[in-house]
Motif scaffolding. Structure first.
Motif, mmCIF file in Angstrom:
data_model
loop_
_atom_site.group_PDB
_atom_site.id
_atom_site.type_symbol
_atom_site.label_atom_id
_atom_site.label_comp_id
_atom_site.label_asym_id
_atom_site.label_seq_id
_atom_site.Cartn_x
_atom_site.Cartn_y
_atom_site.Cartn_z
ATOM 1 N N GLY A 1 4.564 8.415 6.711
ATOM 2 C CA GLY A 1 5.165 9.279 5.694
ATOM 3 C C GLY A 1 5.016 8.671 4.303
ATOM 4 O O GLY A 1 4.745 9.377 3.332
ATOM 5 N N GLY A 2 5.174 7.348 4.209
ATOM 6 C CA GLY A 2 5.015 6.666 2.928
ATOM 7 C C GLY A 2 3.602 6.785 2.391
ATOM 8 O O GLY A 2 3.388 6.932 1.181
ATOM 9 N N ALA A 3 2.623 6.724 3.289
ATOM 10 C CA ALA A 3 1.226 6.846 2.863
ATOM 11 C C ALA A 3 0.934 8.268 2.382
ATOM 12 O O ALA A 3 0.218 8.457 1.393
ATOM 13 C CB ALA A 3 0.283 6.462 3.995
ATOM 14 N N LEU B 1 -0.224 11.742 -2.238
ATOM 15 C CA LEU B 1 0.143 12.916 -3.044
ATOM 16 C C LEU B 1 0.568 12.531 -4.460
ATOM 17 O O LEU B 1 0.477 13.347 -5.372
ATOM 18 C CB LEU B 1 1.241 13.719 -2.350
ATOM 19 N N SER B 2 1.008 11.287 -4.643
ATOM 20 C CA SER B 2 1.407 10.844 -5.982
ATOM 21 C C SER B 2 0.195 10.493 -6.851
ATOM 22 O O SER B 2 0.323 10.378 -8.072
ATOM 23 C CB SER B 2 2.328 9.621 -5.887
ATOM 24 N N LEU B 3 -0.959 10.318 -6.239
ATOM 25 C CA LEU B 3 -2.180 9.977 -6.981
ATOM 26 C C LEU B 3 -2.788 11.230 -7.605
ATOM 27 O O LEU B 3 -2.650 12.326 -7.054
ATOM 28 C CB LEU B 3 -3.210 9.337 -6.046
ATOM 29 N N PRO B 4 -3.482 11.075 -8.717
ATOM 30 C CA PRO B 4 -4.218 12.230 -9.258
ATOM 31 C C PRO B 4 -5.226 12.719 -8.210
ATOM 32 O O PRO B 4 -5.797 11.909 -7.476
ATOM 33 C CB PRO B 4 -4.944 11.657 -10.474
ATOM 34 N N PRO B 5 -5.428 14.033 -8.112
ATOM 35 C CA PRO B 5 -6.337 14.560 -7.089
ATOM 36 C C PRO B 5 -7.720 13.886 -7.066
ATOM 37 O O PRO B 5 -8.282 13.661 -6.001
ATOM 38 C CB PRO B 5 -6.452 16.046 -7.434
ATOM 39 N N ARG C 1 -4.950 3.167 9.017
ATOM 40 C CA ARG C 1 -4.270 1.866 8.980
ATOM 41 C C ARG C 1 -4.418 1.215 7.603
ATOM 42 O O ARG C 1 -3.477 0.659 7.051
ATOM 43 C CB ARG C 1 -4.845 0.959 10.069
ATOM 44 N N VAL C 2 -5.619 1.312 7.039
ATOM 45 C CA VAL C 2 -5.875 0.736 5.715
ATOM 46 C C VAL C 2 -5.107 1.514 4.646
ATOM 47 O O VAL C 2 -4.509 0.928 3.743
ATOM 48 C CB VAL C 2 -7.388 0.716 5.421
ATOM 49 N N ALA C 3 -5.101 2.839 4.748
ATOM 50 C CA ALA C 3 -4.357 3.661 3.790
ATOM 51 C C ALA C 3 -2.861 3.344 3.860
ATOM 52 O O ALA C 3 -2.191 3.247 2.829
ATOM 53 C CB ALA C 3 -4.607 5.141 4.053
ATOM 54 N N ASN C 4 -2.340 3.148 5.054
ATOM 55 C CA ASN C 4 -0.928 2.803 5.210
ATOM 56 C C ASN C 4 -0.627 1.451 4.550
ATOM 57 O O ASN C 4 0.400 1.292 3.888
ATOM 58 C CB ASN C 4 -0.542 2.761 6.688
ATOM 59 N N ALA C 5 -1.529 0.506 4.729
ATOM 60 C CA ALA C 5 -1.343 -0.818 4.111
ATOM 61 C C ALA C 5 -1.373 -0.710 2.582
ATOM 62 O O ALA C 5 -0.563 -1.342 1.892
ATOM 63 C CB ALA C 5 -2.413 -1.786 4.613
ATOM 64 N N LEU C 6 -2.291 0.091 2.048
ATOM 65 C CA LEU C 6 -2.365 0.280 0.593
ATOM 66 C C LEU C 6 -1.086 0.938 0.068
ATOM 67 O O LEU C 6 -0.567 0.549 -0.990
ATOM 68 C CB LEU C 6 -3.577 1.133 0.226
ATOM 69 N N ALA C 7 -0.586 1.922 0.787
ATOM 70 C CA ALA C 7 0.642 2.603 0.363
ATOM 71 C C ALA C 7 1.805 1.620 0.283
ATOM 72 O O ALA C 7 2.636 1.709 -0.626
ATOM 73 C CB ALA C 7 0.965 3.745 1.320
ATOM 74 N N GLU C 8 1.861 0.675 1.213
ATOM 75 C CA GLU C 8 2.953 -0.304 1.235
ATOM 76 C C GLU C 8 2.946 -1.224 0.014
ATOM 77 O O GLU C 8 3.998 -1.645 -0.451
ATOM 78 C CB GLU C 8 2.882 -1.159 2.500
ATOM 79 N N VAL C 9 1.763 -1.556 -0.497
ATOM 80 C CA VAL C 9 1.674 -2.541 -1.587
ATOM 81 C C VAL C 9 1.382 -1.907 -2.947
ATOM 82 O O VAL C 9 1.315 -2.620 -3.945
ATOM 83 C CB VAL C 9 0.603 -3.612 -1.279
#
Length: 135
Positions: A64-66, A71-75, A88-96
């Protein structure tokens, strides 16, 4: 007795001697392993699998965080392929993402092969990661 500029007794304390060289010779020296150092032997099959953490649900789907992060990023900056193929990589990026130091370190780790011999990401995903790094 005449002492030349390369005679250790004629140098200033703390000075360093440099050997003149050309760029190609210097590059070749960096490509060679230092004497006495040998490449790691080929790792036994299953070596990395034994050392990796156990798979988690977030390895296969966006958290959910990812989703909120994307969605918070510009399109134009949203990493669609990365999210689809490497959640998995996107989830890690969202966390940091909100911590610039951790974000930069993770993006660098994704783009640079520090262990050697890694395959790397497909070109379209590498472009998305590079775009995130520039942002």
């Amino acid at each position: 007795m005449h002492r030349g500029p390369h005679d250790p007794a004629s140098r200033d304390p703390g000075s360093i001697d440099f050997e003149p060289t050309d760029l190609s010779t210097a590059r070749a020296a960096l490509d060679e392993l230092p004497p006495g150092v040998e490449r790691l032997p080929t790792l036994a099959p299953g070596y990395w699998e034994q050392r990796r953490r156990k798979p988690q649900a977030t390895d296969r789907a966006l958290s959910g965080g990812a989703i909120d992060w994307v969605l918070s990023l510009p399109p134009s900056l949203r990493p669609r392929e990365l999210c689809e193929r490497f959640p998995r990589v996107a989830n890690a990026l969202a966390e940091v993402w909100r911590d610039p130091a951790r974000r930069g370190a993770l993006l660098d780790d994704l783009l640079l092969d520090r262990r050697g011999g890694r395959q790397g990401f497909p070109p379209e995903i590498r472009r998305e990661i590079e775009q995130l790094r520039r942002a």
